[in-house]
Structure formats: structure tokens, C-alpha cells
Design a protein around this motif. Structure first.
Motif, short mmCIF file in Angstrom:
data_model
loop_
_atom_site.label_atom_id
_atom_site.label_comp_id
_atom_site.label_asym_id
_atom_site.label_seq_id
_atom_site.Cartn_x
_atom_site.Cartn_y
_atom_site.Cartn_z
N ASP A 133 -27.80 -2.18 -105.01
CA ASP A 133 -27.93 -3.54 -104.50
C ASP A 133 -28.18 -4.50 -105.66
N LEU A 134 -27.35 -5.54 -105.77
CA LEU A 134 -27.45 -6.50 -106.87
C LEU A 134 -28.16 -7.79 -106.47
N ALA A 135 -28.98 -7.71 -105.46
CA ALA A 135 -29.99 -8.72 -105.09
C ALA A 135 -29.46 -9.90 -104.29
N VAL A 136 -28.38 -10.54 -104.73
CA VAL A 136 -27.93 -11.73 -104.02
C VAL A 136 -27.15 -11.35 -102.76
N ASP A 137 -27.26 -12.16 -101.72
CA ASP A 137 -26.63 -11.86 -100.44
C ASP A 137 -26.04 -13.14 -99.84
N LEU A 138 -25.15 -12.95 -98.87
CA LEU A 138 -24.57 -14.06 -98.12
C LEU A 138 -24.78 -13.79 -96.64
N VAL A 139 -25.46 -14.70 -95.95
CA VAL A 139 -25.71 -14.57 -94.52
C VAL A 139 -24.72 -15.46 -93.78
N ILE A 140 -24.00 -14.87 -92.82
CA ILE A 140 -22.95 -15.58 -92.09
C ILE A 140 -23.30 -15.56 -90.60
N GLY A 141 -23.15 -16.69 -89.94
CA GLY A 141 -23.45 -16.78 -88.52
C GLY A 141 -22.55 -15.89 -87.69
N PRO A 142 -22.97 -15.52 -86.49
CA PRO A 142 -22.20 -14.57 -85.68
C PRO A 142 -20.81 -15.08 -85.31
N GLY A 143 -20.64 -16.40 -85.27
CA GLY A 143 -19.34 -16.97 -84.95
C GLY A 143 -18.49 -17.27 -86.16
N ALA A 148 -24.87 -19.10 -95.55
CA ALA A 148 -25.87 -19.54 -96.51
C ALA A 148 -26.13 -18.42 -97.51
N TRP A 149 -26.27 -18.80 -98.77
CA TRP A 149 -26.61 -17.81 -99.80
C TRP A 149 -28.09 -17.47 -99.71
N LYS A 150 -28.43 -16.24 -100.02
CA LYS A 150 -29.80 -15.75 -99.88
C LYS A 150 -30.22 -15.02 -101.16
N ASP A 151 -31.46 -15.17 -101.53
CA ASP A 151 -32.10 -14.45 -102.64
C ASP A 151 -31.48 -14.76 -104.00
N GLU A 152 -31.06 -16.01 -104.20
CA GLU A 152 -30.57 -16.41 -105.52
C GLU A 152 -31.68 -16.31 -106.57
N ASP A 153 -32.93 -16.56 -106.15
CA ASP A 153 -34.03 -16.46 -107.11
C ASP A 153 -34.26 -15.02 -107.53
N GLU A 154 -34.14 -14.08 -106.60
CA GLU A 154 -34.27 -12.67 -106.96
C GLU A 154 -33.14 -12.26 -107.91
N TYR A 155 -31.95 -12.75 -107.63
CA TYR A 155 -30.80 -12.43 -108.48
C TYR A 155 -31.04 -12.94 -109.91
N ALA A 156 -31.51 -14.18 -110.04
CA ALA A 156 -31.79 -14.73 -111.36
C ALA A 156 -32.87 -13.92 -112.07
N HIS A 157 -33.86 -13.47 -111.29
CA HIS A 157 -34.96 -12.70 -111.89
C HIS A 157 -34.47 -11.36 -112.43
N VAL A 158 -33.70 -10.62 -111.65
CA VAL A 158 -33.24 -9.32 -112.14
C VAL A 158 -32.25 -9.47 -113.28
N ARG A 159 -31.54 -10.60 -113.33
CA ARG A 159 -30.69 -10.87 -114.49
C ARG A 159 -31.54 -11.07 -115.73
#
Length: 215
Positions: A133-143, A148-159
Motif C-alpha cells: 500500500d502506497l498510502a494515497v487513496d481515491l474515494v469515489i461515490g457509489p454513483g 475525493a483524494w484521501k491521505d495525501e498527508d500520509e503519502y507526503a510523509h512516507v515519501r
């Protein structure tokens, strides 16, 4: 030729591997396995292994500890603890060379959301497949009408910690574009989104369990 293939209904293990060690593991059930994609599923009660500090952050809902597991990851020193998958059913779509998997999460009310996990391409094993898992994620509505992008701060941290290399960062950037194009064009898994929305875990299926030699 694929290293390994799995039959529908088999239990497989998805492992996140770093520096040759298991970072996390999850028992899943195979839905389908072809040369183009592996589709697996999970349900509440399935066995998992998590880093102990990460499990603590989930249990305590402690925001101050949120980045601490990544510091352990960078050091190469962490402990694992057993747990159970909770709350949602999960359907996972993983093309073999992709730097992502696309997941659908379900509650009793139906499809809750789509969740794109950016991760290393899978390496098949005798028991399942390995990725990371490379930390950053994308959450998409059911329809499929919002995201929305998720965990960009975690991604920057592990970088910053060097867990994700510059080369991997370039792969993630390319994968972001691929997923957004799939979403816009309704290709890949999104071409059959209505079928996915109606999927549910069969009550008679056994709960996936981890083999004793997972870690």
C-alpha cells in the motif's frame, strides 16, 4: 505464464510486504481469476494481521498517533497483531500490472463507496498475492458522480521517510491519471458498475482465515 492461478471460492492471502517482511495481511475469497484481473472478496470476521501500532490507532481513534506506524515502517522494526475485518463487505479488483486496486465497500444498505488503493503491482504467491500500500487513496461515490483524494498527508510523509521512492512516485502519478480516465470513460471495472453495485457476500460462504505461516 502466470506464476499461480486460483479457483473461485479459494481462500487467498493479500500481503503488504516491505523490506521482505509482512506489513499487513488479509484473508480473502477468490471470486474470479483471469489473465486480465484477479477479483477477491472479504467480509466481517475475516482474519487479518496489522502492525500493532496501527491497530492501536484504530482502536483508540487517536489522531496524534496517526503517522507513528509509518515511522516504524521506515525503521524496519514493527510488531504484528491479529485482528478481524469489521463493518463492511469488500470486493477487490486487481489487474496484474496495475499500480492500484479498485475496491467496493458494502454495508447492509448496499454499496457504500468505491475506494482506489494505490499500491505496487501484485506478485503472486502460492497462498495469494503480495503488494504494498502506497498510502494515497481515491474515494469515489457509489454513483461514480463524485470523488475525493484521501491521505495525501500520509503519502507526503512516507515519501519524506524514503519508504516510497521517486520512481514509485512517478508510477503513482501515472496511475492516478489512469484511474481518473477509467472513471470518466466508464471503462475497466466501472464499465460494469451496476453489476458490482448489486453484489453481496453470500451468507453461506465460510469466513476467510489466514494460514498459520502467513507472517
Amino acid at each position: 505464464m502466470r506464476e499461480q492461478s486460483f479457483g473461485s471460492g479459494e481462500t487467498v492471502v493479500r500481503r503488504d510486504m516491505h523490506r521482505g517482511r509482512v506489513w499487513s495481511a488479509q484473508a480473502q475469497r477468490v471470486i474470479t481469476d483471469t489473465k486480465d484481473v484477479l477479483v477477491t472478496a472479504c467480509a466481517p470476521g475475516a482474519e487479518v494481521l496489522w502492525p500493532a501500532l496501527y491497530a492501536r490507532t484504530r482502536t483508540e481513534n487517536n489522531a496524534t498517533l496517526r503517522m507513528a506506524p509509518f515511522d516504524e515502517l521506515a525503521s524496519g522494526e514493527w510488531e504484528l497483531t491479529t485482528a478481524r475485518w469489521q463493518e463492511t463487505e469488500l470486493l477487490l479488483w486487481k489487474p496484474p500490472e496495475a499500480w492500484f486496486s479498485i475496491n467496493a465497500f458494502y454495508t447492509a444498505a448496499g454499496l457504500r463507496n468505491w475506494y482506489v488503493n494505490f499500491e505496487r503491482p501484485m506478485r503472486r504467491t502460492r497462498a495469494g498475492f503480495d503488494t504494498f500500500d502506497l498510502a494515497v487513496d481515491l474515494v469515489i461515490g457509489p454513483g461514480l458522480d463524485r470523488f475525493a483524494w484521501k491521505d495525501e498527508d500520509e503519502y507526503a510523509h512516507v515519501r519524506r521517510l524514503g519508504v516510497i521512492t521517486d520512481a514509485e512516485h512517478q508510477e503513482v502519478e501515472a496511475a492516478r491519471g489512469q484511474v481518473l480516465a477509467m472513471l470518466a470513460d466508464r471503462t475497466g471495472v466501472f464499465a460494469t458498475a451496476e453489476l458490482w453495485a448489486s453484489w453481496r457476500w453470500e451468507p453461506g460462504w465460510p469466513t476467510p482465515r489466514l494460514p498459520s505461516a502467513t507472517a
